[in-house]
Design a protein around this motif. Structure first.
Motif, mmCIF file in Angstrom:
data_model
loop_
_atom_site.group_PDB
_atom_site.id
_atom_site.type_symbol
_atom_site.label_atom_id
_atom_site.label_comp_id
_atom_site.label_asym_id
_atom_site.label_seq_id
_atom_site.Cartn_x
_atom_site.Cartn_y
_atom_site.Cartn_z
ATOM 1 N N VAL A 111 0.828 -1.208 0.000
ATOM 2 C CA VAL A 111 0.000 0.000 0.000
ATOM 3 C C VAL A 111 0.860 1.255 0.000
ATOM 4 O O VAL A 111 0.645 2.176 -0.804
ATOM 5 N N GLY A 112 1.847 1.312 0.892
ATOM 6 C CA GLY A 112 2.747 2.460 0.913
ATOM 7 C C GLY A 112 3.484 2.648 -0.405
ATOM 8 O O GLY A 112 3.477 3.744 -0.983
ATOM 9 N N PRO A 113 4.123 1.590 -0.932
ATOM 10 C CA PRO A 113 4.770 1.722 -2.234
ATOM 11 C C PRO A 113 3.808 2.065 -3.363
ATOM 12 O O PRO A 113 4.145 2.844 -4.259
ATOM 13 N N TYR A 118 0.661 6.390 -7.316
ATOM 14 C CA TYR A 118 -0.671 6.842 -7.702
ATOM 15 C C TYR A 118 -1.096 8.151 -7.039
ATOM 16 O O TYR A 118 -2.278 8.505 -7.060
ATOM 17 N N LEU A 119 -0.152 8.890 -6.477
ATOM 18 C CA LEU A 119 -0.532 10.099 -5.762
ATOM 19 C C LEU A 119 -1.174 11.156 -6.652
ATOM 20 O O LEU A 119 -2.074 11.883 -6.210
ATOM 21 N N VAL A 120 -0.750 11.263 -7.879
ATOM 22 C CA VAL A 120 -1.349 12.272 -8.769
ATOM 23 C C VAL A 120 -2.795 11.899 -9.083
ATOM 24 O O VAL A 120 -3.698 12.743 -9.028
ATOM 25 N N ALA A 121 -3.048 10.617 -9.379
ATOM 26 C CA ALA A 121 -4.426 10.175 -9.616
ATOM 27 C C ALA A 121 -5.261 10.313 -8.359
ATOM 28 O O ALA A 121 -6.448 10.657 -8.425
ATOM 29 N N TYR A 122 -4.654 10.042 -7.205
ATOM 30 C CA TYR A 122 -5.326 10.209 -5.915
ATOM 31 C C TYR A 122 -5.870 11.637 -5.797
ATOM 32 O O TYR A 122 -7.046 11.845 -5.462
ATOM 33 N N LYS A 146 7.078 17.247 -4.655
ATOM 34 C CA LYS A 146 5.874 17.427 -5.453
ATOM 35 C C LYS A 146 5.289 16.058 -5.828
ATOM 36 O O LYS A 146 6.031 15.103 -6.080
ATOM 37 N N LEU A 147 3.967 16.002 -5.885
ATOM 38 C CA LEU A 147 3.327 14.733 -6.223
ATOM 39 C C LEU A 147 3.823 14.208 -7.566
ATOM 40 O O LEU A 147 4.052 13.001 -7.727
ATOM 41 N N GLU A 148 3.974 15.121 -8.518
ATOM 42 C CA GLU A 148 4.420 14.715 -9.852
ATOM 43 C C GLU A 148 5.827 14.125 -9.827
ATOM 44 O O GLU A 148 6.172 13.283 -10.673
ATOM 45 N N ASP A 149 6.650 14.564 -8.877
ATOM 46 C CA ASP A 149 8.006 14.021 -8.753
ATOM 47 C C ASP A 149 8.002 12.680 -8.031
ATOM 48 O O ASP A 149 8.823 11.798 -8.333
ATOM 49 N N ILE A 150 7.075 12.511 -7.075
ATOM 50 C CA ILE A 150 7.043 11.276 -6.292
ATOM 51 C C ILE A 150 6.716 10.081 -7.172
ATOM 52 O O ILE A 150 7.261 8.984 -6.972
ATOM 53 N N ILE A 151 5.836 10.250 -8.160
ATOM 54 C CA ILE A 151 5.427 9.097 -8.967
ATOM 55 C C ILE A 151 6.437 8.728 -10.051
ATOM 56 O O ILE A 151 6.311 7.674 -10.674
ATOM 57 N N LEU A 158 6.368 -0.799 -9.813
ATOM 58 C CA LEU A 158 5.179 -1.641 -9.819
ATOM 59 C C LEU A 158 5.495 -3.130 -9.955
ATOM 60 O O LEU A 158 4.910 -3.949 -9.227
ATOM 61 N N PRO A 159 6.404 -3.541 -10.846
ATOM 62 C CA PRO A 159 6.711 -4.978 -10.910
ATOM 63 C C PRO A 159 7.298 -5.512 -9.605
ATOM 64 O O PRO A 159 6.997 -6.648 -9.208
#
Length: 281
Positions: A111-113, A118-122, A146-151, A158-159
């Protein structure tokens, strides 16, 4: 007893009306498990205290015959105590600490990873008045980035997250539910994490043929399809690229953690592996 078999649930929603909070999802599943109906009070992060008349700043919250109950675990315990003649959620008190450990493992492992992916979609899927709140709180949570930088780089993360869920797959290869033959609150807590994932994922997180899919699909279909809200995304369809770890173990070997010893045949494969031999040797 609940008037007209209905309790009031204060929801935490996205703009689509889908629930965002895994804790609210767990409560929705718990209420449905008890065969109760829900009167939903909608809303997002903004104005929770005002909506609840100053009762709480966090959700879930339910009202049953005028009594307010807060916190998802407290709600489940209340429902078992108030409605003992209906299907049990927790039962043995030992279920709670083991379920909490399993849930904590899932949050740390996935969940944390996933949140970093997905923070921008969040934010973008939240109701418009929540955008500023989600941005400020989540950027603070991740050290001011920034959210955009975190993702950035999520296609590489994801894999690995998928591969790290093998412990769950091993248990579910040997058991229909975490509750055994039927779901209990341990299943609801874990399923709630995948329902949260479906609320925010804008690109798949798990392979189309992931062995977890059977349990997840059955879980989303529970109680008349409570997890099939049209605002949720399909979490399956992640593709394995060259250089990625295997998204899941396609040749699992039963082991003593999840399988029973019923004689020599049941342990032959594991014994051979421990000796460096081929199974059946």
């Amino acid at each position: 007893m609940a008037a007209n078999n209905t309790v009031t649930l204060y929801d935490l929603q996205l703009a689509s009306g889908a629930t965002i909070s895994p804790f609210v999802w767990a409560t929705k599943l718990a209420i449905a498990h008890k065969g109760l109906d829900m009167e939903i009070v909608p809303g997002g992060f903004t104005g929770i205290e005002e909506r609840t008349g100053g009762k709480t700043q966090r959700l879930p919250a339910i009202v049953d015959d005028g009594e307010w109950i807060l916190d998802s675990w407290t709600i489940a315990e209340y429902l078992d105590e108030k409605y003992p003649d209906r299907p049990t959620l927790i039962g043995d008190p030992g279920i709670r600490p083991s379920a909490q450990m399993n849930e904590a493992w899932l949050w740390q492992t996935a969940v944390g990873p996933w949140m970093t992916c997905y923070l921008v979609a969040y934010r973008d899927r939240s109701v418009p008045e929540d955008h500023e709140y989600v941005t400020a709180t989540r950027e603070t949570m991740f050290g001011g980035r920034k959210l955009e930088d975190i993702i950035v780089g999520r296609e590489d993360r994801l894999p690995r997250i998928s591969a790290d869920l093998e412990l769950m797959r091993g248990v579910l290869r040997e058991n229909k539910w975490f509750g055994g033959d039927s779901p209990n609150y341990a299943d609801h807590r874990m399923l709630a994490c995948f329902l949260w994932l479906a609320s925010v994922c804008d690109t798949p997180a798990l392979a189309e043929d992931d062995p977890l899919r059977d349990w997840i699909d059955r879980g989303f279909d529970l109680y008349g399809g409570i997890g099939r809200h049209p605002g949720l995304s399909n979490i399956f369809g992640l593709k394995q690229r060259a250089g990625d770890p295997d998204l899941f173990n396609r040749n699992p070997m039963a082991n003593g953690l999840t399988s029973r010893n019923t004689g020599v045949k049941s342990t032959a494969g594991e014994t051979a592996r421990m000796k460096g031999q081929k199974a059946g040797a």
